[in-house]
Each structure stands twice: as structure tokens, then as C-alpha cells.
Design a protein around this motif. Structure first.
Motif, PDB file in Angstrom:
ATOM      1  N   ALA A 291      81.866 121.472  -8.772  1.00 35.96           N
ATOM      2  CA  ALA A 291      80.464 121.046  -9.817  1.00 35.96           C
ATOM      3  C   ALA A 291      79.447 120.619  -8.371  1.00 35.96           C
ATOM      4  O   ALA A 291      80.676 120.266  -7.032  1.00 35.96           O
ATOM      5  N   LEU A 292      78.422 119.879  -8.280  1.00 40.11           N
ATOM      6  CA  LEU A 292      77.777 120.028  -7.060  1.00 40.11           C
ATOM      7  C   LEU A 292      77.632 117.744  -6.609  1.00 40.11           C
ATOM      8  O   LEU A 292      76.899 117.748  -7.663  1.00 40.11           O
ATOM      9  N   THR A 293      78.030 117.844  -6.357  1.00 40.87           N
ATOM     10  CA  THR A 293      77.331 115.910  -6.167  1.00 40.87           C
ATOM     11  C   THR A 293      76.441 115.665  -5.007  1.00 40.87           C
ATOM     12  O   THR A 293      75.858 116.308  -3.658  1.00 40.87           O
ATOM     13  N   ALA A 294      75.584 114.865  -5.731  1.00 40.85           N
ATOM     14  CA  ALA A 294      74.621 114.376  -4.341  1.00 40.85           C
ATOM     15  C   ALA A 294      74.211 112.785  -4.549  1.00 40.85           C
ATOM     16  O   ALA A 294      74.570 112.162  -6.133  1.00 40.85           O
ATOM     17  N   GLU A 295      73.895 112.199  -3.594  1.00 42.77           N
ATOM     18  CA  GLU A 295      73.165 111.003  -3.668  1.00 42.77           C
ATOM     19  C   GLU A 295      72.521 110.823  -3.594  1.00 42.77           C
ATOM     20  O   GLU A 295      71.850 111.120  -2.159  1.00 42.77           O
ATOM     21  N   ALA A 296      71.433 109.531  -4.258  1.00 40.76           N
ATOM     22  CA  ALA A 296      69.825 109.106  -3.114  1.00 40.76           C
ATOM     23  C   ALA A 296      69.618 107.843  -3.674  1.00 40.76           C
ATOM     24  O   ALA A 296      69.923 107.885  -5.670  1.00 40.76           O
ATOM     25  N   PHE A 297      68.627 107.660  -3.421  1.00 41.64           N
ATOM     26  CA  PHE A 297      67.984 106.198  -4.066  1.00 41.64           C
ATOM     27  C   PHE A 297      66.658 106.818  -4.393  1.00 41.64           C
ATOM     28  O   PHE A 297      66.393 108.017  -4.022  1.00 41.64           O
ATOM     29  N   ALA A 298      66.317 105.971  -5.958  1.00 42.00           N
ATOM     30  CA  ALA A 298      64.545 106.453  -6.163  1.00 42.00           C
ATOM     31  C   ALA A 298      63.787 106.738  -4.802  1.00 42.00           C
ATOM     32  O   ALA A 298      63.530 105.995  -4.396  1.00 42.00           O
ATOM     33  N   GLY A 299      62.630 107.207  -5.303  1.00 45.45           N
ATOM     34  CA  GLY A 299      62.403 107.632  -4.456  1.00 45.45           C
ATOM     35  C   GLY A 299      62.875 108.561  -2.836  1.00 45.45           C
ATOM     36  O   GLY A 299      61.452 109.520  -1.680  1.00 45.45           O
ATOM     37  N   GLN A 300      63.941 108.862  -3.418  1.00 46.16           N
ATOM     38  CA  GLN A 300      64.278 109.652  -1.539  1.00 46.16           C
ATOM     39  C   GLN A 300      64.937 111.258  -2.085  1.00 46.16           C
ATOM     40  O   GLN A 300      64.743 111.252  -3.475  1.00 46.16           O
ATOM     41  N   GLU A 301      64.809 111.880  -0.811  1.00 48.16           N
ATOM     42  CA  GLU A 301      65.691 113.658  -1.483  1.00 48.16           C
ATOM     43  C   GLU A 301      66.529 113.628  -0.544  1.00 48.16           C
ATOM     44  O   GLU A 301      67.376 112.925  -0.231  1.00 48.16           O
ATOM     45  N   ALA A 302      67.414 114.025  -1.639  1.00 46.73           N
ATOM     46  CA  ALA A 302      69.024 114.614  -1.859  1.00 46.73           C
ATOM     47  C   ALA A 302      68.770 116.560  -1.807  1.00 46.73           C
ATOM     48  O   ALA A 302      68.740 117.374  -2.290  1.00 46.73           O
ATOM     49  N   PRO A 303      70.487 116.577  -0.692  1.00 48.27           N
ATOM     50  CA  PRO A 303      70.268 117.828   0.015  1.00 48.27           C
ATOM     51  C   PRO A 303      71.472 117.639  -1.251  1.00 48.27           C
ATOM     52  O   PRO A 303      72.217 117.000  -0.817  1.00 48.27           O
ATOM     53  N   ALA A 304      71.918 119.289  -1.475  1.00 46.36           N
ATOM     54  CA  ALA A 304      72.958 120.024  -2.116  1.00 46.36           C
ATOM     55  C   ALA A 304      72.788 121.720  -1.974  1.00 46.36           C
ATOM     56  O   ALA A 304      72.238 122.054  -1.511  1.00 46.36           O
ATOM     57  N   THR A 305      74.143 121.954  -1.171  1.00 48.58           N
ATOM     58  CA  THR A 305      73.680 123.671  -1.724  1.00 48.58           C
ATOM     59  C   THR A 305      75.363 123.658  -2.475  1.00 48.58           C
ATOM     60  O   THR A 305      76.514 122.678  -2.354  1.00 48.58           O
TER      61      THR A 305
ATOM     62  N   ALA B 205      62.636 106.771 -10.790  1.00 44.12           N
ATOM     63  CA  ALA B 205      63.962 106.820 -11.119  1.00 44.12           C
ATOM     64  C   ALA B 205      64.972 105.911 -11.340  1.00 44.12           C
ATOM     65  O   ALA B 205      65.378 105.409  -9.903  1.00 44.12           O
ATOM     66  N   GLY B 206      66.041 105.445 -12.380  1.00 47.79           N
ATOM     67  CA  GLY B 206      66.602 104.893 -12.713  1.00 47.79           C
ATOM     68  C   GLY B 206      67.790 104.687 -12.059  1.00 47.79           C
ATOM     69  O   GLY B 206      68.653 105.855 -12.440  1.00 47.79           O
ATOM     70  N   PRO B 207      68.671 103.763 -12.132  1.00 48.28           N
ATOM     71  CA  PRO B 207      70.489 104.325 -11.335  1.00 48.28           C
ATOM     72  C   PRO B 207      70.484 104.960 -12.449  1.00 48.28           C
ATOM     73  O   PRO B 207      70.672 104.636 -13.573  1.00 48.28           O
ATOM     74  N   GLY B 208      72.061 105.125 -11.719  1.00 51.54           N
ATOM     75  CA  GLY B 208      73.115 106.033 -12.400  1.00 51.54           C
ATOM     76  C   GLY B 208      73.310 107.123 -12.532  1.00 51.54           C
ATOM     77  O   GLY B 208      72.533 108.081 -11.492  1.00 51.54           O
ATOM     78  N   VAL B 209      74.397 108.021 -13.107  1.00 48.50           N
ATOM     79  CA  VAL B 209      74.744 109.338 -13.075  1.00 48.50           C
ATOM     80  C   VAL B 209      73.517 110.376 -13.897  1.00 48.50           C
ATOM     81  O   VAL B 209      73.915 110.401 -14.749  1.00 48.50           O
TER      82      VAL B 209
END
Length: 201
Positions: free
Chosen positions: A93-107, A190-194
């Protein structure tokens, strides 16, 4: 003949022209020139290759059947062409975290156990408790290996992961690790959550 371009965008060192009637002779000449250039280059430059990192490769029966090993290394740490995964990097599984309006990288990195031809990565939309992040908001690219100078004059050089090319398809020869770089552009609404989705190779 005219060549247009600004600064280093137009760097022409030589042009070889020969009649079509002498195509075979021209091809032999180009082969000669290519080998001569290689000879002089190899005598004037030294290549220093990356010492591989990672644990001894122990593919599972599932890995062997599909022909590749999947692993995930922190995006701040480079994956070189001859690296293997560490034990803790074997993940499904890949995971990443970000706030609304941000960009999140995952490799995600893939080490082919055989020649796979060309491989592609696609990402589905991400579903969450307050809607979805569309697939169009997720960019898939791959990390390209390029020559890099070790000394300022370039007499000593190496091969490193240098560029992220905005294409999701690349050649996958045996034993050459490839890293795909995914960028999730989280909508400002985007709202909060997984949010979860599917990455397909």
C-alpha cells in the motif's frame, strides 16, 4: 541549412551528408566515427557507478510468477537503477498526507525480475467520506536516470536519478529498478478523512 534556437538549445557540432547512392559507404563511415568517438571518450572520461543499496533480493513465489518486486522508499531518498529493496520497504500500500489545496507526493518502485518490455502505472479516483478526488487530479510520472558530473569538468561522471518525466510509461528491462512518482493534487474543497484508491501497474 538553418538551425534555430537560443543559447544551448541550438548546439550543432557536425553534419554528415552523403548521396543516397552511397548509403552503404556512408553507414560504414558513421560506424567508424561512432567507434572513434567512443574510443576517445572512454580514454578521456572515467565512469564511477553507484554502489547498490538494499538487502539481498529474495522474491516470493508470487513475485516470481508476476515477474517483478514492488517496494516503496521514502520519496526523499533516491532509488538508483541498481538498488534492491530493504526488507521494510516491501509494502502493498502507498500512503501520503496532505491538507486540502496541497499536493502530496507518493512513490512506488518496481524491480523487474525479467524483461517486462514497457510498463505503465495508472491511478484511480480516490474515494473518501466526503466525496472523491478525481483521477485527473493525480499525475503519474517516472524518475529518469541521467549522466551527472562528479568533477566540475565532467571528466569523471556517474549515472543518477535526476529528472521526473511526466509520462507514466517507460521501458522495464530486467534488474533495472524503476520509480514511478505520483502527485496527488488535493482539491481545496476536499473534506477531511482517509481517501483510498487503486494503483495499477
Amino acid at each position: 541549412l538553418e538551425f534555430k534556437g537560443e543559447n544551448q538549445a541550438c548546439s550543432v557540432s557536425a553534419i554528415v551528408i552523403f548521396p543516397v547512392a552511397k548509403a552503404a559507404e556512408g553507414a560504414r563511415f558513421l560506424d567508424f566515427v561512432r567507434e572513434k568517438r567512443r574510443f576517445y571518450f572512454d580514454n578521456a572520461h572515467k565512469r564511477v557507478l553507484h554502489r547498490p543499496t538494499g538487502d539481498a533480493l529474495r522474491p516470493t513465489a508470487e513475485d516470481a510468477a508476476r515477474g517483478y518486486v514492488v517496494f516503496q522508499r521514502d520519496f526523499m531518498k533516491d532509488v538508483f537503477y541498481n538498488d534492491t529493496p530493504f526488507r521494510g520497504e516491501l509494502a502493498s500500500a502507498l500512503t501520503a498526507e496532505a491538507f486540502a489545496g496541497q499536493e502530496a507526493p507518493a512513490t512506488v518502485s518496481i524491480l523487474p525480475l525479467k524483461d517486462l518490455g514497457r510498463g505503465s502505472v495508472t491511478v484511480s479516483a480516490l474515494s473518501g467520506p466526503y466525496g472523491a478526488i478525481p483521477a485527473a487530479a493525480i499525475d503519474a510520472a517516472y524518475v529518469s536516470y541521467r549522466l551527472s558530473r562528479v568533477t566540475m569538468d565532467g571528466a569523471v561522471y556517474t549515472i543518477t536519478p535526476r529528472l521526473i518525466l511526466s509520462r507514466n510509461t517507460v521501458g522495464m528491462p530486467q534488474a533495472l529498478a524503476r520509480t514511478f512518482w505520483l502527485t496527488v493534487r488535493v482539491p481545496a474543497t476536499a473534506g477531511p478523512g482517509v481517501y483510498t484508491g487503486q494503483v495499477t501497474f
